[in-house]
Design a protein around this motif. Structure first.
Motif, PDB file in Angstrom:
ATOM      1  N   ILE A  15      -7.579  13.247   5.421  1.00 35.75           N
ATOM      2  CA  ILE A  15      -6.618  13.548   6.494  1.00 35.75           C
ATOM      3  C   ILE A  15      -7.127  14.696   7.367  1.00 35.75           C
ATOM      4  O   ILE A  15      -7.095  14.627   8.593  1.00 35.75           O
ATOM      5  N   GLN A  34      -0.922   9.545  -0.997  1.00 34.96           N
ATOM      6  CA  GLN A  34      -0.279  10.795  -1.412  1.00 34.96           C
ATOM      7  C   GLN A  34       1.178  10.570  -1.786  1.00 34.96           C
ATOM      8  O   GLN A  34       1.667  11.119  -2.784  1.00 34.96           O
ATOM      9  N   ARG A  35       1.901   9.773  -0.994  1.00 36.66           N
ATOM     10  CA  ARG A  35       3.311   9.510  -1.296  1.00 36.66           C
ATOM     11  C   ARG A  35       3.470   8.801  -2.628  1.00 36.66           C
ATOM     12  O   ARG A  35       4.347   9.144  -3.434  1.00 36.66           O
ATOM     13  N   ALA A  58      -6.311  14.343   0.901  1.00 40.44           N
ATOM     14  CA  ALA A  58      -6.095  15.497   1.770  1.00 40.44           C
ATOM     15  C   ALA A  58      -7.337  15.806   2.599  1.00 40.44           C
ATOM     16  O   ALA A  58      -7.243  16.178   3.784  1.00 40.44           O
ATOM     17  N   GLU A  94      -2.107   9.162   3.617  1.00 41.09           N
ATOM     18  CA  GLU A  94      -0.751   9.669   3.418  1.00 41.09           C
ATOM     19  C   GLU A  94       0.061   8.764   2.495  1.00 41.09           C
ATOM     20  O   GLU A  94       0.864   9.257   1.692  1.00 41.09           O
ATOM     21  N   GLN A  95      -0.145   7.452   2.584  1.00 35.84           N
ATOM     22  CA  GLN A  95       0.571   6.549   1.690  1.00 35.84           C
ATOM     23  C   GLN A  95       0.128   6.750   0.241  1.00 35.84           C
ATOM     24  O   GLN A  95       0.947   6.718  -0.676  1.00 35.84           O
ATOM     25  N   VAL A 145      -5.674   8.146   8.306  1.00 33.09           N
ATOM     26  CA  VAL A 145      -4.605   9.094   7.973  1.00 33.09           C
ATOM     27  C   VAL A 145      -3.417   8.361   7.351  1.00 33.09           C
ATOM     28  O   VAL A 145      -2.852   8.807   6.340  1.00 33.09           O
ATOM     29  N   HIS A 155      -8.197  14.334  11.340  1.00 35.61           N
ATOM     30  CA  HIS A 155      -7.531  15.130  12.379  1.00 35.61           C
ATOM     31  C   HIS A 155      -8.541  15.964  13.166  1.00 35.61           C
ATOM     32  O   HIS A 155      -8.425  16.118  14.393  1.00 35.61           O
TER      33      HIS A 155
END
Length: 294
Positions: A241, A203-204, A238, A200-201, A196, A245
């Motif tokens: 992630i 995506q950023r 996405a 997320e990194q 995750v 989860h």
């Protein structure tokens, strides 16, 4: 005039020396004042580092996109950034701070090889995994000599049963004990946390207009291939992630309970140093019960 990274690092060294002297002299007023100044300089150092990395991202030549608009997942050696293309002053950033960057991104205890891979994927400069072998011991010696003089320490993950150092796994001292103690299910839960954090990194970076490196996509692919439902025809952060989860929810309650019990034992039975770097000898729940019953 904005101070350079080198000036700020010199200030940090001076302030930490002052803090150590004030603590030894038990001068609480000076300790409070120096700690405040230290936090301000640390914040300025982080801002200066972010600004420098932003300039490097803007000047870095992006890799050639693949057919889906993303870089190829198996780049040839010539498509990797050369050592000269990375930060020329990489030696100015201590290894412990490079490890802190990578662990913060991953979000859970990790082995040196993964820490090195994450740093290579998202930060300037190289981090050789072999250099991490003695880091935890150096950090422990520093903590035992200076106490909480540093804002964080690179410490050990702890085994849930004996509260000894988990072999080869590093963590960050400011993380709560529940995050640093490992139960039977924790390796898998932490793997999903790493996935995750990596997704997320990416995506950023994509949102900020900074194309992630080939190494970043390779790292995400390694995670995705080992998470059910995370990898389809293409690599989508996405989707990774969401799949991570979904699986984590299956293990979360049991893992949280096991970690919580072990963390309480660590708080009640270990010293400050042992809570960070582990007990030298096995510290078991059964021994606690035997001691209490005497």
């Amino acid at each position: 005039m904005t101070a350079s990274l080198e000036d700020l690092e010199e200030q940090l060294v001076q302030l930490r020396a002052l803090l150590r002297e004030a603590r030894r002299a038990r001068d609480s007023a000076t300790v409070a004042q120096v700690r405040c100044e230290l936090r301000e300089v640390e914040t300025a150092w982080e801002a200066a580092l972010d600004a420098e990395e932003a300039v490097e991202y803007d000047t870095r030549q992006p890799p050639s996109p693949g057919p889906t608009g993303r870089p190829p997942l198996d780049p040839t050696p010539s498509s990797r950034p050369t050592p000269q293309a990375k930060r020329s002053s990489q030696g100015a950033v201590p290894v412990r701070e490079q490890v802190h960057q990578a662990l913060t991104l991953l979000g859970a205890p990790a082995a040196p090889k993964l820490i090195s891979a994450a740093h290579e994927a998202f930060f300037s400069g190289s981090l050789v995994a072999a250099k991490l072998a003695s880091l935890r011991r150096d950090e422990e010696r520093s903590f035992n000599a200076q106490g909480y003089a540093r804002p964080y320490y690179i410490c050990a993950a702890l085994t849930h049963d004996h509260l000894t150092p988990a072999r080869g796994l590093l963590a960050v001292s400011v993380w709560p004990l529940e995050r640093r103690v490992l139960g039977p299910l924790s390796p898998r839960v932490d793997f999903l946390t790493h996935a995750v954090g990596t997704a997320e990194q990416i995506q950023r970076l994509t949102t900020a207009g900074h194309p992630p490196s080939n190494a970043a996509w390779q790292l995400l692919r390694r995670f995705a291939l080992n998470i059910p439902g995370a990898y389809a025809d293409d690599l989508d952060p996405a989707r990774v992630i969401s799949a991570a989860h979904t699986e984590a929810a299956v293990h979360q309650e049991s893992d949280d309970t096991q970690r919580s019990v072990a963390a309480e034992r660590a708080r009640s039975g270990l010293t400050d140093s042992q809570r960070l770097f582990g007990a030298a000898r096995p510290h078991s729940a059964r021994r606690d019960a035997d001691t209490t019953g005497r």
